[in-house]
Scaffold this motif. Structure first.
Motif, mmCIF file in Angstrom:
data_model
loop_
_atom_site.group_PDB
_atom_site.id
_atom_site.type_symbol
_atom_site.label_atom_id
_atom_site.label_comp_id
_atom_site.label_asym_id
_atom_site.label_seq_id
_atom_site.Cartn_x
_atom_site.Cartn_y
_atom_site.Cartn_z
ATOM 1 N N SER A 106 0.747 -1.298 0.102
ATOM 2 C CA SER A 106 0.115 -0.034 -0.033
ATOM 3 C C SER A 106 0.768 1.293 0.034
ATOM 4 C CB SER A 106 -0.855 -0.134 1.274
ATOM 5 O OG SER A 106 -1.932 -1.209 1.150
ATOM 6 N N VAL A 107 1.957 1.316 0.727
ATOM 7 C CA VAL A 107 2.795 2.412 0.820
ATOM 8 C C VAL A 107 3.442 2.544 -0.466
ATOM 9 C CG1 VAL A 107 4.967 3.340 2.091
ATOM 10 C CG2 VAL A 107 3.130 2.322 3.280
ATOM 11 N N TYR A 108 4.052 1.564 -0.954
ATOM 12 C CA TYR A 108 4.629 1.746 -2.248
ATOM 13 C C TYR A 108 3.834 2.158 -3.287
ATOM 14 C CZ TYR A 108 7.173 0.036 -6.402
ATOM 15 O OH TYR A 108 7.988 0.120 -7.702
ATOM 16 N N VAL A 109 2.695 1.544 -3.519
ATOM 17 C CA VAL A 109 1.879 2.028 -4.651
ATOM 18 C C VAL A 109 1.418 3.541 -4.498
ATOM 19 C CG1 VAL A 109 -0.270 1.677 -5.817
ATOM 20 C CG2 VAL A 109 1.235 -0.350 -5.061
ATOM 21 N N THR A 110 1.272 4.021 -3.255
ATOM 22 C CA THR A 110 0.582 5.237 -2.683
ATOM 23 C C THR A 110 1.761 6.150 -3.154
ATOM 24 O OG1 THR A 110 -0.670 4.408 -1.038
ATOM 25 C CG2 THR A 110 -0.312 6.823 -1.022
ATOM 26 N N GLN A 143 -6.125 14.932 -16.944
ATOM 27 C CA GLN A 143 -5.081 13.830 -16.870
ATOM 28 C C GLN A 143 -4.648 13.236 -15.587
ATOM 29 O OE1 GLN A 143 -4.404 12.532 -19.932
ATOM 30 N NE2 GLN A 143 -5.908 14.052 -20.698
ATOM 31 N N ALA A 144 -4.397 14.224 -14.775
ATOM 32 C CA ALA A 144 -3.513 13.840 -13.378
ATOM 33 C C ALA A 144 -4.550 12.763 -12.938
ATOM 34 C CB ALA A 144 -3.362 14.971 -12.663
ATOM 35 N N LYS A 145 -6.004 13.176 -12.878
ATOM 36 C CA LYS A 145 -6.991 12.498 -12.161
ATOM 37 C C LYS A 145 -7.159 11.209 -13.064
ATOM 38 C CE LYS A 145 -9.011 14.807 -8.964
ATOM 39 N NZ LYS A 145 -9.026 14.409 -7.442
ATOM 40 N N ILE A 146 -7.029 11.081 -14.335
ATOM 41 C CA ILE A 146 -7.246 9.631 -14.984
ATOM 42 C C ILE A 146 -6.014 8.840 -14.539
ATOM 43 C CG2 ILE A 146 -7.039 8.700 -17.302
ATOM 44 C CD1 ILE A 146 -8.241 11.050 -18.351
ATOM 45 N N LYS A 147 -4.759 9.348 -14.796
ATOM 46 C CA LYS A 147 -3.547 8.467 -14.070
ATOM 47 C C LYS A 147 -4.046 8.364 -12.512
ATOM 48 C CE LYS A 147 -0.533 11.009 -16.984
ATOM 49 N NZ LYS A 147 0.655 11.880 -17.051
ATOM 50 N N ASN A 148 -4.376 9.033 -11.710
ATOM 51 C CA ASN A 148 -4.777 8.882 -10.432
ATOM 52 C C ASN A 148 -5.703 7.629 -10.178
ATOM 53 O OD1 ASN A 148 -4.788 9.037 -7.615
ATOM 54 N ND2 ASN A 148 -6.595 10.462 -7.635
ATOM 55 N N ARG A 149 -6.765 7.826 -10.741
ATOM 56 C CA ARG A 149 -7.746 6.483 -11.075
ATOM 57 C C ARG A 149 -7.351 5.226 -11.487
ATOM 58 N NH1 ARG A 149 -12.726 7.849 -10.425
ATOM 59 N NH2 ARG A 149 -12.513 10.016 -11.116
ATOM 60 N N LEU A 150 -6.420 5.154 -12.392
ATOM 61 C CA LEU A 150 -5.704 3.919 -12.996
ATOM 62 C C LEU A 150 -5.044 3.372 -11.744
ATOM 63 C CD1 LEU A 150 -4.814 4.688 -16.659
ATOM 64 C CD2 LEU A 150 -6.596 3.146 -15.681
ATOM 65 N N SER A 151 -4.166 4.123 -11.230
ATOM 66 C CA SER A 151 -3.457 3.590 -10.212
ATOM 67 C C SER A 151 -4.145 3.203 -8.822
ATOM 68 C CB SER A 151 -2.224 4.795 -9.755
ATOM 69 O OG SER A 151 -2.838 5.995 -9.028
ATOM 70 N N GLN A 155 -4.192 -5.122 -2.862
ATOM 71 C CA GLN A 155 -4.779 -5.273 -1.609
ATOM 72 C C GLN A 155 -5.720 -6.146 -1.373
ATOM 73 O OE1 GLN A 155 -6.267 -1.255 -0.681
ATOM 74 N NE2 GLN A 155 -4.516 -0.477 0.289
ATOM 75 N N ALA A 156 -6.724 -6.517 -2.395
ATOM 76 C CA ALA A 156 -7.654 -7.448 -2.284
ATOM 77 C C ALA A 156 -6.954 -8.808 -2.505
ATOM 78 C CB ALA A 156 -8.682 -7.426 -3.444
ATOM 79 N N LEU A 157 -5.681 -9.159 -3.281
ATOM 80 C CA LEU A 157 -5.104 -10.300 -3.682
ATOM 81 C C LEU A 157 -4.500 -10.643 -2.222
ATOM 82 C CD1 LEU A 157 -4.388 -12.355 -5.557
ATOM 83 C CD2 LEU A 157 -2.230 -11.025 -6.107
ATOM 84 N N ILE A 158 -3.708 -9.660 -1.581
ATOM 85 C CA ILE A 158 -3.148 -9.940 -0.454
ATOM 86 C C ILE A 158 -4.113 -10.639 0.686
ATOM 87 C CG2 ILE A 158 -1.891 -9.046 1.464
ATOM 88 C CD1 ILE A 158 -0.672 -7.284 -0.455
ATOM 89 N N ILE A 159 -5.180 -9.678 0.835
ATOM 90 C CA ILE A 159 -6.317 -10.195 1.760
ATOM 91 C C ILE A 159 -6.916 -11.318 1.464
ATOM 92 C CG2 ILE A 159 -8.703 -9.622 2.541
ATOM 93 C CD1 ILE A 159 -7.821 -6.471 2.171
ATOM 94 N N ALA A 160 -7.119 -11.741 0.177
ATOM 95 C CA ALA A 160 -7.579 -13.065 -0.244
ATOM 96 C C ALA A 160 -6.687 -14.381 0.149
ATOM 97 C CB ALA A 160 -7.891 -12.929 -1.771
#
Length: 603
Positions: free
Chosen positions: A196-200, A253-261, A269-274
């Protein structure tokens, strides 16, 4: 392509110094904070205890079902269910008490910090305000105060409780069920936090770009709307719209990149929880099948895992927002760290002048003693000027544009300090007295009077906010504003529009004169107060000016020479120097620069 106004910025690391800046404001309420922390601990203890009640309920029901015991023994699981309800209710109650107590502390801190920033901005020098961008500055203040609220709320209500719960759960799992359960839980949580920290960190750049674009578009919009008439004069509506859209495009453009990330963050996160929950439940199921654990233990472990990962599910968002909040708080306190270039000397005394009564003359004399000044050291504006305005005199300063006339007014008000020489009022160097007391004794009617978007009455009363209605009406009458106000449908309650745009130049000037009359200063300054008026308005304003200037020391910056022929002394400036001085008749007799200006204006 990113516009040049958005340079690439490095992704800054968290600056925990922001906490040190906030803590003094929070620790004024130590008892309230201590009680809130106690409620937080009780909330977490109750929260960790819940799965144990679930375990006991399941084990009781399982035992009753297996042994086919008498239905009267169902009282035990029912009592546990009631206990479960009471504990869950206590969690909510403790949480609400905690939120209420700590929320009060945070809100008071935000109020105090916001007020401190507001006062500090008014204390900064004119140079800062001439270079500021109002829209961006307002967003910095807004985001800073919001950041304090967010930081306190999530640090106290999310991060700290979650860490406390992790420690408690891992300890319980290790003690009750062995190292493997504790190890899987701890490993999954560490993996989850690290991911979470790395991707954030990667996402922060897009968030910052969006914030920059948001501030710039807001600044552009406010600037354009404040200059609405100029936009219309030059038919530049489309130019302004395109410039605004350019900033919005960067934001988009910044919001689009933000949404994809964000998609990548949530998916990881969901994969680690699973994986974590699957591994824990598989191990628990194996232990139940082997008879080492009960069905209640299986439910307890599942409840613990769900309980831990629900708050952690927001970790990426919380970490990013906390990091952003710390940066915004840093910007806010950065404003507080800015030092005014013009400052009072330590324990500066007040300027000492006698009160000005109705029938008394001003006792304020002003001396400009060999002053020099430059906004930029490569381009001097005032070059060794010396002259005196005796108490009760009217002295005018004239000259070509750029000769330094209006700069004298700024120096007298001490918006800037002189580079050398001194300005004295009654022998007191204005750099050695407090700025507040200095400006309290000077009234000004500026060339461009800017009014607040309020009523006429409140705009006049601004000259002395404590003045009574009778005093305001008297000032309005002396400024020859009564007839105009009587012609308005709403009279004194008429709103003047933003910056007073609903009023004409002459009407705004008379409001400025009424304000100054209400202030009742010893010294009056008129900075080209009639330069943009027609002849009829000019005569009306001159009449009001002459009445208000009676018995007062006056400095008049003039463009129209016809308005200052009655001056006791006229200073003629050119390129920052005095080239002539004397009264009107004396200067005409010199046949110099003043005489040429007079003849040119008369023709």
């Amino acid at each position: 392509m990113r516009p040049s106004s958005y340079p690439d910025q490095e992704v800054r690391s968290i600056n925990w110094q922001a906490f040190k800046l906030i803590l003094p404001y929070l620790f004024e309420y130590k008892k309230r904070i201590a009680f809130a922390m106690l409620c937080l601990i009780f909330t977490k203890i109750a929260s960790v205890y819940l799965p144990f009640i679930l375990k006991d309920i399941v084990d009781s029901l399982d035992a009753n079902n297996t042994d086919k015991q008498n239905s009267a023994l169902m009282i035990v699981p029912l009592a546990l269910v009631a206990t479960y309800g009471v504990v869950r209710f206590s969690i909510v109650v403790f949480a609400e008490i905690r939120d209420t107590l700590f929320g009060r502390v945070t809100e008071r801190a935000i109020r105090r910090i916001g007020l401190k920033v507001f006062r500090h901005l008014h204390a900064l020098d004119l140079d800062f305000h001439l270079n500021r961008q109002t829209g961006g500055l307002s967003r910095d203040i807004e985001r800073g105060t919001t950041g304090i609220n967010f930081l306190m709320r999530f640090m106290v209500f999310n991060i700290v409780p979650t860490l406390l719960e992790i420690v408690m759960v891992v300890t319980i799992l290790f003690v009750n069920y062995g190292i493997w359960f504790a190890a899987i839980t701890l490993t999954s949580i560490i993996s989850y936090i690290a991911f979470s920290v790395y991707v954030t960190e990667l996402r922060t750049r897009y968030v910052r770009e969006a914030n920059q674009a948001d501030s710039s578009s807001n600044t552009r919009a406010i600037d354009s709307l404040l200059n609405y008439e100029t936009v219309k004069y030059f038919t530049n509506e489309e130019y302004e719209a395109q410039a605004y859209d350019k900033h919005l495009s960067v934001w988009e453009q910044a919001k689009i990149k933000n949404r994809l990330s964000l998609f990548a963050l949530n998916g990881g996160q969901a994969l680690i929880i699973a994986f974590a929950i699957t591994a824990m439940l598989a191990l628990a199921a194996k232990e139940v099948a082997a008879g080492v654990m009960t069905l209640g233990d299986f439910v307890l472990i599942n409840a613990f895992m769900m309980q831990l990962f629900i708050p952690l599910n927001f970790l990426g968002f919380v970490y990013r927002e906390i990091k952003g909040s710390l940066a915004n708080i840093e910007n806010l306190f950065g404003l507080l760290a800015k030092k005014a270039k013009v400052q009072d000397v330590p324990q500066a005394p007040a300027l000492s002048l006698a009160e000005l009564g109705d029938n008394t003359s001003s006792q304020a004399s002003i001396v400009f003693d060999n002053i020099t000044f430059a906004y930029n050291e490569k381009r001097p504006i005032i070059k060794g000027i010396s002259f005196e305005i005796k108490a009760g005199e009217k002295v005018a300063v004239v000259g070509q544009s750029g000769s330094g006339k209006s700069t004298l007014v700024k120096l007298l008000f001490r918006f800037y300090d002189v580079d050398s020489g001194a300005i004295r009022i009654n022998g007191q160097d204005i750099s050695q007295v407090s700025q507040h007391s200095l400006r309290a004794h000077i009234g000004i009617v500026p060339q461009d009077t800017v009014l607040f978007n309020d009523t006429l009455f409140n705009n006049v009363q601004y000259g002395c906010p404590t003045a009574s209605k009778e005093q305001v009406l008297k000032a309005i009458d002396l400024a020859h504003l009564s007839e105009f106000i009587a012609s308005l449908p709403d009279g004194l309650a008429t709103r003047v529009g933003e910056r007073g745009l609903k009023l004409s130049g002459g009407e705004k000037q008379r409001v400025a004169i009424a304000r100054t009359i209400l202030k009742n200063p010893q010294i009056l300054v008129f900075d080209e107060a009639t330069s943009s008026l027609d002849s009829h308005s000019e005569q009306a304003i001159l009449t009001a000016i002459n009445e208000v200037a009676k018995n007062r020391t006056s400095l008049v910056i003039a463009h129209r020479l016809s308005t200052i022929v009655d001056s006791d002394n006229i200073i003629v400036m050119s390129h920052g120097e005095i080239v002539e001085q004397g009264n009107h008749q004396q200067l005409l007799a010199l046949q110099g620069q003043y005489s040429k200006m007079w003849q040119l204006q008369q023709s």
